[in-house]
Each structure stands twice: as C-alpha cells, then as structure tokens.
Design a protein around this motif. Structure first.
Motif, PDB file in Angstrom:
ATOM      1  N   GLY A  52     115.939 -21.466 119.182  1.00 15.62           N
ATOM      2  CA  GLY A  52     114.975 -21.625 120.265  1.00 15.62           C
ATOM      3  C   GLY A  52     115.532 -21.383 121.642  1.00 15.62           C
ATOM      4  O   GLY A  52     114.904 -21.749 122.637  1.00 15.62           O
ATOM      5  N   GLY A  53     116.723 -20.775 121.741  1.00 16.39           N
ATOM      6  CA  GLY A  53     117.299 -20.484 123.049  1.00 16.39           C
ATOM      7  C   GLY A  53     118.206 -21.584 123.547  1.00 16.39           C
ATOM      8  O   GLY A  53     118.538 -22.529 122.818  1.00 16.39           O
ATOM      9  N   ASP A  67     118.014 -24.211 125.481  1.00 14.69           N
ATOM     10  CA  ASP A  67     117.590 -25.603 125.354  1.00 14.69           C
ATOM     11  C   ASP A  67     116.632 -25.811 124.182  1.00 14.69           C
ATOM     12  O   ASP A  67     116.069 -26.903 124.028  1.00 14.69           O
ATOM     13  CB  ASP A  67     116.944 -26.092 126.650  1.00 14.69           C
ATOM     14  N   GLY A  68     116.435 -24.774 123.380  1.00  8.93           N
ATOM     15  CA  GLY A  68     115.543 -24.881 122.240  1.00  8.93           C
ATOM     16  C   GLY A  68     114.069 -24.717 122.570  1.00  8.93           C
ATOM     17  O   GLY A  68     113.222 -24.718 121.665  1.00  8.93           O
ATOM     18  N   MET A  69     113.743 -24.548 123.833  1.00 12.70           N
ATOM     19  CA  MET A  69     112.343 -24.582 124.254  1.00 12.70           C
ATOM     20  C   MET A  69     111.743 -23.214 124.567  1.00 12.70           C
ATOM     21  O   MET A  69     110.616 -23.127 125.070  1.00 12.70           O
ATOM     22  CB  MET A  69     112.191 -25.489 125.481  1.00 12.70           C
ATOM     23  N   ASP A  70     112.462 -22.128 124.286  1.00 12.26           N
ATOM     24  CA  ASP A  70     111.954 -20.804 124.661  1.00 12.26           C
ATOM     25  C   ASP A  70     110.557 -20.543 124.087  1.00 12.26           C
ATOM     26  O   ASP A  70     109.638 -20.135 124.810  1.00 12.26           O
ATOM     27  CB  ASP A  70     112.908 -19.709 124.188  1.00 12.26           C
ATOM     28  N   ILE A  71     110.381 -20.739 122.797  1.00  6.49           N
ATOM     29  CA  ILE A  71     109.086 -20.490 122.157  1.00  6.49           C
ATOM     30  C   ILE A  71     108.117 -21.621 122.465  1.00  6.49           C
ATOM     31  O   ILE A  71     106.916 -21.385 122.687  1.00  6.49           O
ATOM     32  CB  ILE A  71     109.254 -20.327 120.633  1.00  6.49           C
ATOM     33  N   VAL A  72     108.620 -22.841 122.498  1.00  3.68           N
ATOM     34  CA  VAL A  72     107.756 -23.992 122.768  1.00  3.68           C
ATOM     35  C   VAL A  72     107.093 -23.854 124.134  1.00  3.68           C
ATOM     36  O   VAL A  72     105.894 -24.132 124.301  1.00  3.68           O
ATOM     37  CB  VAL A  72     108.558 -25.301 122.679  1.00  3.68           C
ATOM     38  N   ARG A  73     107.851 -23.418 125.139  1.00  2.00           N
ATOM     39  CA  ARG A  73     107.265 -23.218 126.473  1.00  2.00           C
ATOM     40  C   ARG A  73     106.091 -22.248 126.417  1.00  2.00           C
ATOM     41  O   ARG A  73     105.030 -22.496 127.010  1.00  2.00           O
ATOM     42  CB  ARG A  73     108.313 -22.666 127.440  1.00  2.00           C
ATOM     43  N   TYR A 114     113.095 -24.214 117.400  1.00  2.00           N
ATOM     44  CA  TYR A 114     113.390 -25.128 118.504  1.00  2.00           C
ATOM     45  C   TYR A 114     114.850 -25.587 118.554  1.00  2.00           C
ATOM     46  O   TYR A 114     115.213 -26.451 119.357  1.00  2.00           O
ATOM     47  CB  TYR A 114     112.484 -26.367 118.452  1.00  2.00           C
ATOM     48  N   VAL A 115     115.708 -25.029 117.725  1.00  5.36           N
ATOM     49  CA  VAL A 115     117.104 -25.464 117.707  1.00  5.36           C
ATOM     50  C   VAL A 115     117.832 -24.849 118.912  1.00  5.36           C
ATOM     51  O   VAL A 115     117.795 -23.621 119.112  1.00  5.36           O
ATOM     52  CB  VAL A 115     117.806 -25.060 116.401  1.00  5.36           C
ATOM     53  N   ASN A 116     118.487 -25.684 119.709  1.00 10.33           N
ATOM     54  CA  ASN A 116     119.165 -25.156 120.894  1.00 10.33           C
ATOM     55  C   ASN A 116     120.448 -24.425 120.517  1.00 10.33           C
ATOM     56  O   ASN A 116     120.968 -24.578 119.405  1.00 10.33           O
ATOM     57  CB  ASN A 116     119.436 -26.275 121.899  1.00 10.33           C
TER      58      ASN A 116
END
Length: 299
Positions: free
Chosen positions: A232-233, A235-241, A209-211
């Motif tokens: 994590g891309g 904004d850090g949210m690539d996998i979280v999304r 999740y690290v941006n």
C-alpha cells in the motif's frame, strides 16, 4: 532432508500429526492464512488430504492408513516446509466464516474482518439489510466478500472490481460455485473507473494496505501472495486514500463506506483524521476496520 516414506514408521493420522507439528515448528513456519498454529495447520492438511471432515479429528486419529495415503500427506507436509507455501495454495481452498472458496496463487488467501461484520448485515450501521439494493466491493480478489455481501443483503445486486484479470478469473469461479452469477457483476479496472453510472447503499473494500517497512519484513508465506494485493505504499494508505477521496459520488445519501486496514490504524488516522471515521469492533479489536457515512465524505 525428509525421510522417505519407506523409512517413516507411520501408520495412523496420529503419527502424521505429531510428525507434521514437529516439522512445522522446527522450520519456524508462519501461519495466519486460515490456521493459527502448527497443530491447526497439520490437522487441516491431514484431514483435507484424507477426505475426512475438517472439524472432526478425534475419531480418525488411530485409523490405519494405506501407503498411498501416507505418501500423499507427507508430500504435502514436505511442500509446506520446503517451499513455505500457504496451506490454502496447497489445497486450493480457503475457509472464511464457515464457507469454502477456491483459491490459488493468483489471489491472496482470503482473510477479512469485514466478513464477520457482514454476518450481522453491518448492523447497526445498516438498519434494514433487506432494503439494500446495491453494493460495491473494491479490490475483490477472489470474490469472497462480494459473495458474503450477496448473502447478507438478499435483495442487492453486487458490483465487484479488481485491477487483476487473474484475480477476476478466480472470483468468477467462486461466484459460479455459489450460483450468484445473476447478482454479482465483476469489473476489471482501477477502483471506480470501470463502473456503470449508479450509486450504492454500501461500499466495502479490503484493499492493499501493508506499508513499505512491513512489506520488507513479511514472512516467506506472505511473499508467496501477489504483491499488488498487499503493498500500500510508504504508509500503506496509497489505495485507501483514493478509495475514500472518490467514494462520495458513488454512494447514496444514506450510504456507508467500510474499509479494512489491518494493523495500520495510526496511518489511517493520520490520513483521514479530519473525517472522524467510526472504528468498528471485530474479533481483532477496534483497529482494523473503519466506517464513514456518505454525508461525512469529501465531495
């Protein structure tokens, strides 16, 4: 250059402790992989190397050491400073919530606020821990959270997934160390893809999740960890999304999804604000872990 042992006037752990703290401070080391300060890390490395109890420093401070013991400790201090290797990789162990796990450079050093939430069985969001029969952990890494989940939910079978075969080798070792091979199944693959057809009471994840901006400024110690377990891309949210968007079919109707996102709450709120996640209180405050009920997730 560090002095050779023959020139170091050391004879006790007290001498080594002072030396290590001074070297760590002068080198500007970064901590956060199990120890919070130069003093804590120095004490840990000394006690571990001397095979002494990790929670008991005082009785040994003025004990006379053998030359080979001094050699072993100073060698570890040298590596910590010169290579900027996290202490857990030097000792091949990490302690999380009072429990020991094997680690090496194939996995990130375990550190998760979900672990402390599992100590209470995710109360009050899970009302009956004994009634939980199926738990999923995504991005399991070394398998630590899967093991803690097995302890928190004694009647549950645990499925744990990771994209890295190397990480799963480490997880397999930890699962075996805890004698949980019959309850924890490890799956290699991309998030939900390798899983059997089943639904879970609880899904937990401590994903990358690290941006990008934070990745670019990570201290050297953190750059020793596998990049794929951190990045994590933008904004850090690539996998979280992807975890959130695909979770609903894998949850029972009264199930919950629990996700750790570190310091990325503003990005998470921007990504999932419409879902109104519940932010859980941890020792780091209420910004690091969110929970979403199955019924509030997108179909």
């Amino acid at each position: 250059m560090p002095l050779t042992v023959s020139k170091l006037p050391f004879s006790t752990p007290r001498d080594l402790l002072r030396y290590a703290v001074s070297r760590f401070n002068r080198a500007g080391l970064s901590f956060g992989h199990g120890n919070a300060s130069a003093l804590d890390e120095a004490a840990y490395l000394i006690l571990h190397t001397l095979a002494l109890p990790l929670d008991t420093l005082e009785p040994w401070l003025d004990a006379a050491l053998l030359d080979e013991e001094i050699d072993a400790v100073t060698a570890l201090i040298d590596r910590r400073v010169e290579e900027r290797v996290p202490a857990a990789y030097l000792t091949h162990e990490a302690w999380m919530h009072g429990q020991r796990f094997y680690v090496d450079e194939r996995v990130i050093v375990p550190r998760s606020f979900i672990g402390e939430l599992l100590e209470d069985g995710l109360a009050p969001w899970v009302s009956d821990p004994d009634g939980v029969t199926a738990v999923l952990e995504l991005c399991t890494g070394s398998g630590c959270l899967a093991i803690l989940a097995a302890q928190a939910f004694p009647n549950a079978e645990i499925d744990a997934v990771d994209l890295s075969e190397d990480a799963l080798d480490v997880a397999e070792r930890n699962v075996a160390d805890y004698g949980l091979g019959e309850r924890i199944a490890l799956y290699a693959g991309d998030l939900y893809a390798p899983l059997p057809a089943r639904r879970y009471d609880v899904i937990i994840a401590n994903p990358p999740y690290v941006n990008d901006a934070s990745m670019a400024s990570l201290p050297a110690e953190y750059r020793k960890e596998p990049r794929m377990a951190l990045a994590g891309g933008a904004d850090g949210m690539d996998i979280v999304r992807r975890i959130v968007e695909s979770a609903r079919p894998f949850l029972k109707d009264d199930g919950v999804l629990v996700v750790e996102i570190g310091n990325e709450r503003p990005y998470a709120e921007a990504a999932f604000g419409g879902l109104d996640p519940i932010w859980l209180a941890t020792s780091a405050g209420d910004d690091a872990v969110f929970l979403i009920h199955a019924g509030d997730l997108p179909d």
